[in-house]
Design a protein around this motif. Structure first.
Motif, PDB file in Angstrom:
ATOM      1  N   UNK A  55       0.194 -11.557   0.468  1.00 42.50           N
ATOM      2  CA  UNK A  55       1.368 -12.007   1.224  1.00 42.50           C
ATOM      3  C   UNK A  55       2.074 -10.757   1.728  1.00 42.50           C
ATOM      4  N   UNK A  56       2.364 -10.709   3.026  1.00 41.93           N
ATOM      5  CA  UNK A  56       3.137  -9.584   3.550  1.00 41.93           C
ATOM      6  C   UNK A  56       4.131 -10.088   4.578  1.00 41.93           C
ATOM      7  N   UNK A  57       5.374  -9.653   4.440  1.00 42.64           N
ATOM      8  CA  UNK A  57       6.412 -10.033   5.398  1.00 42.64           C
ATOM      9  C   UNK A  57       7.403  -8.881   5.524  1.00 42.64           C
ATOM     10  N   UNK A  58       7.583  -8.416   6.746  1.00 42.45           N
ATOM     11  CA  UNK A  58       8.484  -7.298   7.040  1.00 42.45           C
ATOM     12  C   UNK A  58       8.128  -6.064   6.220  1.00 42.45           C
ATOM     13  N   UNK A  59       6.839  -5.903   5.909  1.00 47.01           N
ATOM     14  CA  UNK A  59       6.388  -4.797   5.066  1.00 47.01           C
ATOM     15  C   UNK A  59       4.992  -4.339   5.475  1.00 47.01           C
ATOM     16  N   UNK A  60       4.699  -4.408   6.758  1.00 47.80           N
ATOM     17  CA  UNK A  60       3.333  -4.175   7.222  1.00 47.80           C
ATOM     18  C   UNK A  60       2.808  -2.795   6.841  1.00 47.80           C
ATOM     19  N   UNK A  61       3.571  -1.750   7.124  1.00 50.70           N
ATOM     20  CA  UNK A  61       3.077  -0.394   6.878  1.00 50.70           C
ATOM     21  C   UNK A  61       2.832  -0.159   5.396  1.00 50.70           C
ATOM     22  N   UNK A  62       3.786  -0.556   4.547  1.00 49.22           N
ATOM     23  CA  UNK A  62       3.620  -0.341   3.111  1.00 49.22           C
ATOM     24  C   UNK A  62       2.483  -1.172   2.548  1.00 49.22           C
ATOM     25  N   UNK A  63       2.289  -2.373   3.093  1.00 57.22           N
ATOM     26  CA  UNK A  63       1.179  -3.205   2.628  1.00 57.22           C
ATOM     27  C   UNK A  63      -0.150  -2.509   2.885  1.00 57.22           C
ATOM     28  N   UNK A  64      -0.339  -2.024   4.089  1.00 57.93           N
ATOM     29  CA  UNK A  64      -1.586  -1.342   4.420  1.00 57.93           C
ATOM     30  C   UNK A  64      -1.742  -0.048   3.629  1.00 57.93           C
ATOM     31  N   UNK A  65      -0.648   0.691   3.466  1.00 59.43           N
ATOM     32  CA  UNK A  65      -0.716   1.945   2.707  1.00 59.43           C
ATOM     33  C   UNK A  65      -1.161   1.699   1.271  1.00 59.43           C
ATOM     34  N   UNK A  66      -0.611   0.655   0.637  1.00 58.93           N
ATOM     35  CA  UNK A  66      -0.985   0.371  -0.743  1.00 58.93           C
ATOM     36  C   UNK A  66      -2.414  -0.157  -0.839  1.00 58.93           C
ATOM     37  N   UNK A  67      -2.826  -0.962   0.107  1.00 63.25           N
ATOM     38  CA  UNK A  67      -4.212  -1.433   0.084  1.00 63.25           C
ATOM     39  C   UNK A  67      -5.175  -0.249   0.164  1.00 63.25           C
ATOM     40  N   UNK A  68      -4.810   0.755   0.949  1.00 64.10           N
ATOM     41  CA  UNK A  68      -5.670   1.934   1.059  1.00 64.10           C
ATOM     42  C   UNK A  68      -5.592   2.802  -0.199  1.00 64.10           C
TER      43      UNK A  68
ATOM     44  N   UNK B 157      -3.099 -13.747   3.794  1.00 70.98           N
ATOM     45  CA  UNK B 157      -2.859 -15.173   3.951  1.00 70.98           C
ATOM     46  C   UNK B 157      -1.643 -15.423   4.843  1.00 70.98           C
ATOM     47  N   UNK B 158      -1.632 -16.598   5.466  1.00 68.11           N
ATOM     48  CA  UNK B 158      -0.527 -17.015   6.340  1.00 68.11           C
ATOM     49  C   UNK B 158      -0.195 -15.900   7.325  1.00 68.11           C
ATOM     50  N   UNK B 159      -1.199 -15.450   8.032  1.00 66.28           N
ATOM     51  CA  UNK B 159      -1.098 -14.247   8.859  1.00 66.28           C
ATOM     52  C   UNK B 159      -0.108 -14.439   9.999  1.00 66.28           C
ATOM     53  N   UNK B 160       0.798 -13.462  10.161  1.00 67.78           N
ATOM     54  CA  UNK B 160       1.758 -13.472  11.277  1.00 67.78           C
ATOM     55  C   UNK B 160       1.932 -12.082  11.896  1.00 67.78           C
ATOM     56  N   UNK B 161       1.074 -11.138  11.525  1.00 64.15           N
ATOM     57  CA  UNK B 161       1.213  -9.772  12.016  1.00 64.15           C
ATOM     58  C   UNK B 161       0.527  -9.615  13.375  1.00 64.15           C
ATOM     59  N   UNK B 162       0.487  -8.365  13.884  1.00 62.19           N
ATOM     60  CA  UNK B 162      -0.093  -8.117  15.199  1.00 62.19           C
ATOM     61  C   UNK B 162      -1.580  -7.777  15.089  1.00 62.19           C
ATOM     62  N   UNK B 163      -2.198  -7.559  16.256  1.00 59.52           N
ATOM     63  CA  UNK B 163      -3.635  -7.299  16.292  1.00 59.52           C
ATOM     64  C   UNK B 163      -3.990  -5.983  15.618  1.00 59.52           C
ATOM     65  N   UNK B 164      -3.146  -4.974  15.754  1.00 59.26           N
ATOM     66  CA  UNK B 164      -3.413  -3.693  15.110  1.00 59.26           C
ATOM     67  C   UNK B 164      -3.474  -3.857  13.587  1.00 59.26           C
ATOM     68  N   UNK B 165      -2.529  -4.606  13.032  1.00 58.10           N
ATOM     69  CA  UNK B 165      -2.546  -4.853  11.589  1.00 58.10           C
ATOM     70  C   UNK B 165      -3.828  -5.601  11.216  1.00 58.10           C
TER      71      UNK B 165
END
Length: 271
Positions: A140-153, A165-173
């Motif tokens: 789940x990610x909301x208003x936290x796109x950069x930190x979500x990707x950073x932690x996944x990496x 899940x429940x994806x609402x981000x942009x194409x780059x994300x």
């Protein structure tokens, strides 16, 4: 009123609701009827994602009692910091029968305020548990796109993968998440009239990375918007996406069905 033609076609292929909360009290009085309607709508499989440790036993019980249901164990990012489990506790929950995923987990800076380092620490804990257990992540990610990707990496989530899940981000994300081995799951939000940017993203998602969900009891799709959502309504999401993407409804249903079992291999082994 009958279903639209495209939804009649969807019903000929097995559907999967890859994310719902059938354990919630919203379904306490008619859970069996909800499941019956899901079966009637062609939904053969669904995954119930826990949001708090107090519900882990409940989702596991529902999965054990009903064919075609799988569970996930995790703690939603907006749950109180005090609900954060120990790693061993989470691993025990993930080892239970018919638990196919770790989550839901992630980051949500929209609903929570102040110093949210505890959210990031808890997310990292879930990633560690997913890697150790082999049970993919439901993020789940909301208003936290950069930190979500950073932690996944940084926490090497690529080792286990999972789904945004429940994806609402942009194409780059979406591209960065898919590069990390994640699937993209679309909910009823994609059917909303205002979701034009998300609809453009939905057109581009590779067929072999797409999942569909309800997130029930939330976010009922058009034409059920405003009502309590339930797994049967994933047929509306499927038919909308098939038309949007210019695909045959049966092909989309079959593809997302196959994707579900690739994303969550433990569900395939238990099917």
């Amino acid at each position: 009123m009958g279903l639209p033609t495209t939804e009649e076609q969807v019903l000929q292929a097995a559907l999967v609701d890859s994310h719902c909360h059938l354990d919630f009290d919203d379904f306490a009085e008619d859970r069996d009827a909800v499941l019956a309607r899901a079966r009637a709508a062609g939904v053969e499989h669904l995954l119930i994602a826990a949001v708090t440790p107090s519900h882990w036993a409940r989702v596991q019980s529902l999965a054990a009692e009903h064919a075609g249901i799988w569970a996930a164990a995790g703690v939603h990012p907006n749950e109180d910091p005090a609900t954060t489990p120990e790693l061993d506790e989470l691993l025990r929950a993930l080892a239970a029968p018919r638990v196919a995923a770790t989550g839901e987990t992630g980051l949500d800076y929209f609903r929570s305020e102040g110093d949210l380092s505890w959210q990031r620490q808890r997310f990292a804990l879930h990633i560690a548990a997913a890697r150790q257990s082999g049970k993919p992540l439901i993020v789940h990610t909301r208003a936290a796109a950069a930190d979500t990707l950073d932690l996944l990496r940084s926490e090497k989530a690529r080792d286990v993968g999972g789904v945004i899940h429940c994806f609402t981000e942009d194409w780059d994300f979406a591209c960065q998440a898919m590069d990390l081995g994640f699937y993209i799951s679309l909910s009823g939000i994609v059917t909303f009239k205002k979701s034009t940017e998300l609809q453009q993203v939905a057109k581009k998602i590779p067929a072999d990375r797409l999942l569909i969900e309800t997130d029930a009891p939330y976010l009922a799709p058009v034409p059920q918007r405003g009502r309590r959502n339930e797994p049967a309504y994933v047929a509306h999401v499927a038919s909308f996406l098939a038309e949007l993407r210019g695909e045959e409804p049966q092909a989309l249903a079959a593809q997302t069905h196959a994707n579900f079992f690739r994303c969550f291999p433990a569900a395939g082994m238990a099917a």
